[in-house]
Structures are given as structure tokens and as C-alpha cells.
Design a protein around this motif. Structure first.
Motif, PDB file in Angstrom:
ATOM      1  N   TRP A  47       0.823  -1.209   0.000  1.00 25.96           N
ATOM      2  CA  TRP A  47       0.000   0.000   0.000  1.00 25.96           C
ATOM      3  C   TRP A  47       0.860   1.264   0.000  1.00 25.96           C
ATOM      4  N   GLN A  48       1.911   1.198   0.795  1.00 30.69           N
ATOM      5  CA  GLN A  48       2.773   2.387   0.858  1.00 30.69           C
ATOM      6  C   GLN A  48       3.491   2.615  -0.475  1.00 30.69           C
ATOM      7  N   ALA A  49       3.891   1.529  -1.108  1.00 29.24           N
ATOM      8  CA  ALA A  49       4.552   1.661  -2.407  1.00 29.24           C
ATOM      9  C   ALA A  49       3.588   2.266  -3.427  1.00 29.24           C
ATOM     10  N   PHE A  50       2.324   1.835  -3.359  1.00 27.47           N
ATOM     11  CA  PHE A  50       1.317   2.380  -4.269  1.00 27.47           C
ATOM     12  C   PHE A  50       1.068   3.864  -3.966  1.00 27.47           C
ATOM     13  N   ALA A  51       0.985   4.165  -2.671  1.00 31.66           N
ATOM     14  CA  ALA A  51       0.764   5.569  -2.276  1.00 31.66           C
ATOM     15  C   ALA A  51       1.925   6.446  -2.749  1.00 31.66           C
ATOM     16  N   ALA A  52       3.128   5.915  -2.646  1.00 34.72           N
ATOM     17  CA  ALA A  52       4.306   6.678  -3.090  1.00 34.72           C
ATOM     18  C   ALA A  52       4.225   6.950  -4.586  1.00 34.72           C
TER      19      ALA A  52
END
Lengths: 324, 273
Positions: free
Chosen positions: B77-82
Motif C-alpha cells: 500500500w505504501q509503495a502504491f501511495a508513493a
């Protein structure tokens, strides 16, 4: 845009505004090739005037020379130095130079004061000092009231002044101006010239000016390099040219004009047609008395005789090989 | 007293951060990007609470596995948010410098092209840090406090994967968004191009890997390359094991291509041929 007298400059007296005694620009066989074309061809010159003008037709290499001095282009051969520092010597040289590019140059979305402040910080000023200097520079340039507006809303004239303000915000020793009066109406042009003149005279800032406007160069510069097809066609000390008592007369005669021209040329005058009149030059020696004598000998009459100073335009046209 | 000035690339980074945060959509997305760590923390709290575990019927060893699954999901999720944040904010910090000729004003200062790129990449990475590895490590630290005494010792590699994986991913994203912005100059086009590149590479990688029966080809996709590097630490079985060196090579290639594009496009003076 504020008009009127030039206000206090963003400089202060503690700055080393004089730029020292080093030559403004030294070029030693400088060759620059761009896109497979030689734009500057083994240019060698020493420009040590306080304000130096670069003249030449489009494509002569003026802007390329400026960009090379700024480190934007890498020379194919030769060397160049600015204020005694070799081009490409990095931050030490970049901090001494203020650059006003020819073309549109701004970052949309930023206010005038924020843009100038950022550029001041990039030149090594801390945040607070950069902010103070940005305000000073913008007020000095006459953009005090517009400084909180985003720069894309500025008029063409205001953008030129913004470019000047950002160029002086870090108090450089050398101001490089590429066509600073482009796209300016007469009052704005006058204002721009006054500002640059003020920096030159009051603060001792040295100037390298590239312009098509000969009157601007004549007004601001004491030395001129005329470029033609990437080579220096002439390097002139304008102040010395002004002092030199070079004879130039515009003569109108009635009668056999060709015979008069031949007779004048025989006694050492240079004679060329200039519209309905003759343009007569002499490097010393013969004067008006000899012209009247030539008219007597050829049975012509001098109707009009006007003494003129050789203008930069004449010198420029002569260097370009366009003077008849 | 004269104060110390920042190095030029840090000045560039500071203004880049401010520029990105000035965008309303970016700020909204940024706040949303802080939701996954909060949710992850809530789940880990549940996993650490004995009465709740008992109610849910989860036994001791399974709680540890569930925590690892939480970190895997959080990483994704964090990678996608980034990615979303980089696509929203990245073009804002490069396109305006190029469209109206602002770059010569910057590069006439004591700032080279490398310094400019360093500053912009640094700005993007600094802004993405709190929503990626910053909050990820915070969650890991809180999990270490909440879960059993020995949990953190057995899961140090998870912290390493969060830190290293996100730093690599945000660096790649920053370079990619700068390169696409420098290439097309238009903000919307740069966002579209960035999305397109990632989608095309991921699709090409997946399809060619299936057709040619070679897992290495999945690494053509930048997110898969990063996933391959962190998978062992996060206990993921989605990515085949042993792809680490090839994933490093794939990531390095992407970085090199982006830098080459940036050096070609970021010029103070354009040469007309």
C-alpha cells in the motif's frame, strides 16, 4: 511599473563591486561547435573595458559566446576566462556573475519575490538575507508593487525587469546582459538603460552587453567587440574612438559630382555615396579647405558641408563590410 | 552575524518540497497515504491483545505470521501511495522550470545539472519518506513493543526491507517522474507517461515471463524488481526466490536510463541542429 529616478541599488558599499582589475573576458583560440556547426571559430581577444558590448548580426555567435562564458557550452578548443577565473571554475565564478538571458525566463506559479529569493539562495545567501535582497532588488527594478504577484501575470516589460532584478540580487561583480531591451517600449527601454547605467557608474559593476541596439551599446559600453561569422571582426575602444579626431563630412555638391569625388580622392579623402550626398572621410591631414579646392578644380560648387563624428553604426557597417 | 547558507542542491530540494505541498490534491493524497500505517497499527494492536486474540480464535504462532502479513500488505500500500504521490507532485517541480525558460536562471548559479537532479530527487524522496519507510519503521517499532518479547529479534530483516525497499522505490519513482517531466514538459502528459511506462513494463514483464517460462523477465517491471528484493525478508511467496542480483541489475538499469534522459533534456541552452 514604477517610473522616475533610479532608487537605491541593492548593492552596499562594503561589496567588492568593482570586479577587481582582472580583464573582463579573455579568449584564447576559443572554438565552440554546436550541432555540427562551428559557431565560434578560434576567437582570441582580451576585453578589459568596464562595460563591453558584443555586436554582430544574427548568428554571429554573440549569445553562444555568452553561454560559453557561463559554462552552458563546452569549448571544442581554446580557453576562456572571466574576471581572471577560467570558465568552468564552478561556484567561485558563478557567484561573481549575474546573468540576464535573452529569451523568456521565469518559473510559472512563483511570485516575483519568491523566485528572486530562491535564486539568491542558490547564489549562496542564507534564507533571511536572500529575502531581504529579493525585496530590495525588486523595488530597485521598479517591481515593488508587483512582487507578490505570480510572474506569469507580468507584462513583457516587467519580465525583463524581473530578469534584471534576479541578475543583481546576489550583487555580482559582472552583469551579463543578453538583449536586455528586447520587446521593451521606449519608456521601459529608457528605464532599463538607466538602471544598468546606475549599476555601472555608482556601484562599479562591470557589464557585458549583447545587443542589436547600437545606441544602447554606444550609451553603455566603453569597449566593443564586433563578431562576424564566429570571428571577431573588430575590437574597439569606443572611448578612444570618440576622442580620435577622425574627419567625417557629409558633402552635397552641384555640378559634376563624379569629377569632384575623383579630385577629393586624389588628395587623400575617402569618398562614398550616401543617398543624395557624399560621405567624405579623412584620417588626418586634409580638411574642408582641400574639399573646397577640389570643387574649384572641377568646376563644381559645395552646396552643403556638414562635419560628423564617426558613429558606432558606421564602425559596425565598416566591420561588416557593408559601408560603401 | 552571517548565517550559514544551504548548499544549492538542498535549496532546490527545499523549494521542491514546498512546491509539491502547495498542491491541494497532493496534500489530500498525502493525508490519505497516512491511513494504511494507521490501519496496520490498529491490526497489530488487536494481534497483541490477548483477550481479542482469544475471541478471534488466533493462536500464538499464527499471530506472528499475521503480523508479517500486515507488513507485507502495508509495504504494498505504501509503495502504491508513493507512486500516486510522485505522479501528482513530481511534474509540478520540473515542468515549470522547463516550459518558460527558467532553467538557465538556475544553472547560471553555482548549481550544475547533477546538483539540480540531486535536489529534485532529494525533495521527492524527503517528502515520500514519512508515508513510506518513516511510518513503516514507526509501525515496526510499535509492533516490537506490542508483540511478544522476542518478536523484534526475529524480524529485524523486516525493518531492513521496509527501509531499503522504500528508499530504492522512492528513488526510482523520483527519477522516473523527473525524467518523464523533463521529456514531455507538460504536467498531465508526464503523469500519463509515467503511469504508462510502469503499466507497460509490468505487463510486458508478466506476459513474456509466462510465454518464455522465465521468471527473470518479470523484473522488467520496476515494482516487481523492488518486490523481489524485499520478498525474502517479508516472507512473500508471490515472487520467486533467488532473483535478488537480477533485481538489483534491473533497478540499476532503470536508474541509469532515467539519469541519461535527464542529462539529455536538462540543458541551460538548447542547440538547434
Amino acid at each position: 511599473m514604477a517610473a522616475g529616478p533610479v532608487p537605491e541599488t541593492p548593492y552596499d558599499r562594503s561589496m567588492t563591486g568593482s570586479g577587481g582589475s582582472a580583464p573582463l573576458v579573455e579568449l584564447d583560440g576559443l572554438t565552440v561547435r554546436l550541432g555540427g556547426r562551428t559557431v565560434l571559430d578560434a576567437v582570441t581577444a582580451r576585453l578589459d573595458g568596464r562595460a563591453v558590448g558584443l555586436l554582430g548580426p544574427n548568428g554571429a555567435g554573440k549569445t553562444t559566446l555568452i553561454r560559453t562564458l557561463l559554462g552552458f557550452h563546452r569549448p571544442a578548443a581554446g580557453k576562456a576566462a572571466v574576471l581572471g577565473l577560467p570558465v568552468g571554475s564552478g561556484a567561485a565564478l558563478a557567484r561573481r556573475i549575474g546573468y540576464m538571458p535573452e529569451h523568456e525566463a521565469f518559473i510559472a506559479g512563483m511570485t516575483g519575490v519568491r523566485l528572486v529569493r530562491m535564486l539568491a539562495e542558490l547564489s549562496g545567501l542564507d534564507r533571511r538575507e536572500a529575502l531581504e535582497r529579493a525585496h530590495e532588488a525588486l523595488v530597485w527594478a521598479g517591481l515593488g508593487e508587483a512582487r507578490y504577484r505570480t510572474v506569469e501575470t507580468y507584462s513583457a516589460g516587467m519580465r525583463q525587469l524581473l530578469k534584471l532584478a534576479q541578475a543583481v540580487v546576489h550583487r555580482p561583480q559582472l552583469l551579463i546582459l543578453d538583449e536586455p531591451t528586447n520587446a521593451l517600449d521606449p519608456p521601459a527601454r529608457r528605464r532599463m538603460l538607466e538602471l544598468v547605467e546606475h549599476l555601472r557608474d555608482t556601484e562599479g559593476v562591470r557589464v557585458l552587453l549583447s545587443s542589436h541596439m547600437l545606441p544602447d551599446v554606444e550609451r553603455l559600453c566603453d569597449q566593443v567587440m564586433i563578431l562576424r561569422e564566429g570571428r571577431p571582426a573588430a575590437v574597439l575602444d569606443l572611448a578612444a574612438e570618440r576622442r580620435e579626431a577622425r574627419g567625417l563630412w557629409v558633402v552635397e555638391v552641384s555640378g559634376d559630382e563624379a569629377a569632384f569625388a575623383t579630385a577629393a580622392a586624389a588628395v587623400g579623402f575617402g569618398v562614398a555615396r550616401s543617398g543624395r550626398r557624399l560621405r567624405v572621410t579623412a584620417a588626418g591631414g586634409p580638411g574642408p579647405a582641400e574639399l573646397f579646392a577640389a570643387a574649384d578644380r572641377t568646376g563644381t560648387a559645395v552646396v552643403r558641408l556638414e562635419a560628423r563624428r564617426d558613429s558606432l553604426r558606421d564602425i559596425y557597417l565598416e566591420a561588416m563590410g557593408e559601408l560603401p | 552575524m552571517r548565517r550559514r547558507s544551504l548548499p544549492p542542491s538542498l535549496v532546490v530540494a527545499r523549494y521542491a518540497v514546498a512546491r509539491m505541498l502547495a498542491g491541494r490534491r497532493f496534500r489530500q493524497a498525502y493525508i490519505l497515504a497516512l491511513a494504511p500505517p494507521t490501519v496496520a497499527l490498529a491490526i497489530l494492536y488487536v494481534l497483541s491483545s490477548a483477550p481479542l486474540i482469544e475471541q478471534l480464535g488466533i493462536r500464538g504462532p499464527a499471530a506472528g505470521d499475521a503480523a508479517l502479513a500486515v507488513f507485507r500488505a502495508l509495504f504494498r500500500w505504501q509503495a502504491f501511495a508513493a507512486f500516486v504521490l510522485a505522479a501528482l507532485g513530481g511534474p509540478e517541480i520540473v515542468s515549470p522550470d522547463l516550459v518558460d525558460g527558467g532553467l538557465p536562471l538556475l544553472l547560471a548559479r553555482p548549481l550544475g545539472r547533477w546538483g539540480y537532479v540531486r535536489g529534485k530527487v532529494g525533495g521527492v524522496m524527503a517528502l515520500l519518506a514519512p508515508v513510506t519507510w518513516g511510518s513503516g519503521l514507526l509501525v515496526w517499532l510499535l509492533a516490537a513493543g506490542l508483540l511478544s518479547d522476542g518478536w523484534w529479534r526475529g524480524h529485524l530483516a523486516v525493518a531492513g526491507a521496509i527501509l531499503g525497499g522504500h528508499i530504492l522505490w522512492t528513488a526510482e519513482l523520483a527519477l522516473l517522474v523527473l525524467a518523464t517531466s523533463a521529456w514531455v514538459r507538460n504536467r498531465s502528459a508526464a503523469q500519463g507517461l509515467m503511469l504508462g511506462i510502469l503499466m507497460v513494463l509490468t505487463s510486458v514483464g508478466a506476459i513474456s515471463a509466462q510465454v518464455l517460462h522465465n521468471e527473470l523477465l518479470t523484473l522488467v517491471s520496476p515494482p516487481m524488481a523492488v518486490a523481489a528484493l524485499v520478498a525474502p525478508a517479508l516472507g512473500s511467496t508471490r515472487v520467486p526466490a533467488g532473483l535478488g542480483p537480477a533485481a538489483c541489475l534491473a533497478s540499476a538499469t532503470l536508474v541509469a536510463i532515467c539519469l541519461a534522459v535527464l542529462m539529455a533534456r536538462l540543458r541551460a541552452a538548447e542547440v538547434v541542429r
